[in-house]
Design an enzyme around this catalytic site. Structure first.
Site, PDB file in Angstrom:
ATOM      1  N   GLN A   1      47.535 -38.072 -26.837  1.00  0.00           N
ATOM      2  CA  GLN A   1      47.910 -37.532 -27.893  1.00  0.00           C
ATOM      3  C   GLN A   1      46.831 -36.826 -28.627  1.00  0.00           C
ATOM      4  O   GLN A   1      46.885 -36.624 -29.900  1.00  0.00           O
ATOM      5  CB  GLN A   1      48.647 -38.235 -28.779  1.00  0.00           C
ATOM      6  CG  GLN A   1      50.171 -38.855 -28.385  1.00  0.00           C
ATOM      7  CD  GLN A   1      51.181 -37.380 -28.533  1.00  0.00           C
ATOM      8  OE1 GLN A   1      50.848 -36.867 -29.294  1.00  0.00           O
ATOM      9  NE2 GLN A   1      52.025 -37.518 -27.837  1.00  0.00           N
ATOM     10  N   SER A   2      45.984 -36.383 -27.825  1.00  0.00           N
ATOM     11  CA  SER A   2      44.831 -35.511 -28.481  1.00  0.00           C
ATOM     12  C   SER A   2      45.058 -34.300 -29.186  1.00  0.00           C
ATOM     13  O   SER A   2      45.559 -33.472 -28.898  1.00  0.00           O
ATOM     14  CB  SER A   2      43.804 -35.253 -27.390  1.00  0.00           C
ATOM     15  OG  SER A   2      42.606 -34.349 -27.864  1.00  0.00           O
TER      16      SER A   2
END
Length: 341
Positions: free
Chosen positions: A83-84
């Site tokens: 989920q960068s």
């Protein structure tokens, strides 16, 4: 803006300057909660940088992709967790620059939410046209990237690697520039003694801010909330080292040793893992100021900001400013934290 920052290649991507907004209702609530007066509270809206829902990485990517274009690269490669926010903004920046983008994402966060591995930033990465490659937590990163670069080269491409969070001296230039922007805004508002508080992770934002203060010659104090590593001392040392390298690029004096203010009291069990204080902070700011934070960075950062204000840490300050570094898409990957099952 100091001329030193204009000596480096820069691809203009962000909507700047971002707003500096006063948080009147939150201040009143914290004044009541603490039973004492508190500084004026502000939020610096770097979630409004404009690139694919915005965020702090856009400022770094202006310099990083400026360097990539100057070197004649045609493919941008970066990495991060699933989920960068950085990966999402890199995909958007590459699209805007007409470059291919490959995201190598490592499944390192032990979060079991049903949307975590398919929604939020991951969904946007794919919509933005990036090639997404997911690797297990224990994968050999060196081997993964060596093989990828050979693959790109074999196809006639030229890769440019952007480190985690865009956190190297070139990327940190974006936050040296941001510090001067913010300090000038605070001065124009007539604010005196002030502190700038933000969520600190890969270190490039805090290092850049510190280097920017060296370049400007003064302004708000800088305080980080550790949302990334258990070893707070080692993280602070890394930020200081990066700040020194960024200052050297700008040809200004290095910040003194021990100058990194980093609070690790709000990390919880680890990076990307929710805490009750984060949930409370996200909901509180949404319902009092109409501003959305995220579960991984700004939610924990705001929990720290609120905790510090209530404890009286900044009682002598005229203003306390929270740097909103973005990340709102992450809310959709952590829906279980906010919606009753």
């Amino acid at each position: 803006m100091p001329e030193a920052l204009d000596e480096f290649p820069r691809l203009k991507l962000a909507h700047l300057p971002t707003p500096l907004v006063e948080m009147h209702r939150l201040r009143e609530a914290l004044r009541t909660q603490s039973g004492r007066d508190v500084p004026r509270l502000f939020i610096k809206r770097d979630d409004c940088t404009g690139l694919a829902t915005g965020g702090n990485k856009t400022r770094k990517l202006e310099y990083l992709l400026g360097e990539a274009v100057a070197q004649g690269c045609d493919t941008v490669v970066t990495t991060g967790a699933l989920q960068s926010n950085h990966a999402r903004q890199t995909a958007a920046a590459a699209a805007a620059a007409g470059l291919a983008c490959i995201l190598v994402l490592f499944d390192t966060v032990p979060y079991a939410g049903h949307a975590y591995r398919k929604s939020g930033n991951l969904l946007l990465d794919r919509i933005l046209g990036a090639e997404v490659r997911v690797e297990p937590a224990g994968a050999d990163a060196g081997k993964v990237f060596a093989e990828l670069f050979k693959e790109i080269e074999a196809k006639g491409g030229k890769a440019f690697f952007v480190p985690v969070g865009g956190s190297n001296p070139t990327g940190s230039l974006g936050y040296a520039r941001a510090y001067i922007e913010l300090a000038d805004q605070a001065e124009a508002r007539g604010l005196g003694k002030a502190v700038l508080v933000h969520a600190s992770s890969s270190g490039g934002t805090q290092a850049g801010l510190i280097a920017g203060a060296q370049l400007r010659g003064g302004g708000p104090a800088i305080a980080g909330i550790n949302v990334y590593r258990k070893d707070n001392a080692a993280m602070a040392e890394g930020i200081h080292a990066l700040a020194c390298k960024t200052a050297a690029l700008l040809d200004v004096s290095a910040p003194p040793a021990g100058s990194v203010d980093l609070d690790d009291g709000y990390l919880g069990e680890g990076y990307g893992l929710p805490t009750p204080e984060m949930r409370t902070a996200v909901e509180r700011v949404a319902r009092m100021e109409g501003v959305l934070l995220d579960p991984v960075y700004t939610g924990k950062g705001m929990a720290g900001f609120i905790g510090q204000i209530v404890s009286g840490k900044y009682a002598e300050m005229e203003a306390a400013i929270f740097l909103h570094t973005g990340g709102t898409p992450g809310l959709f990957a952590y829906e279980e934290e906010f919606v009753p099952c």
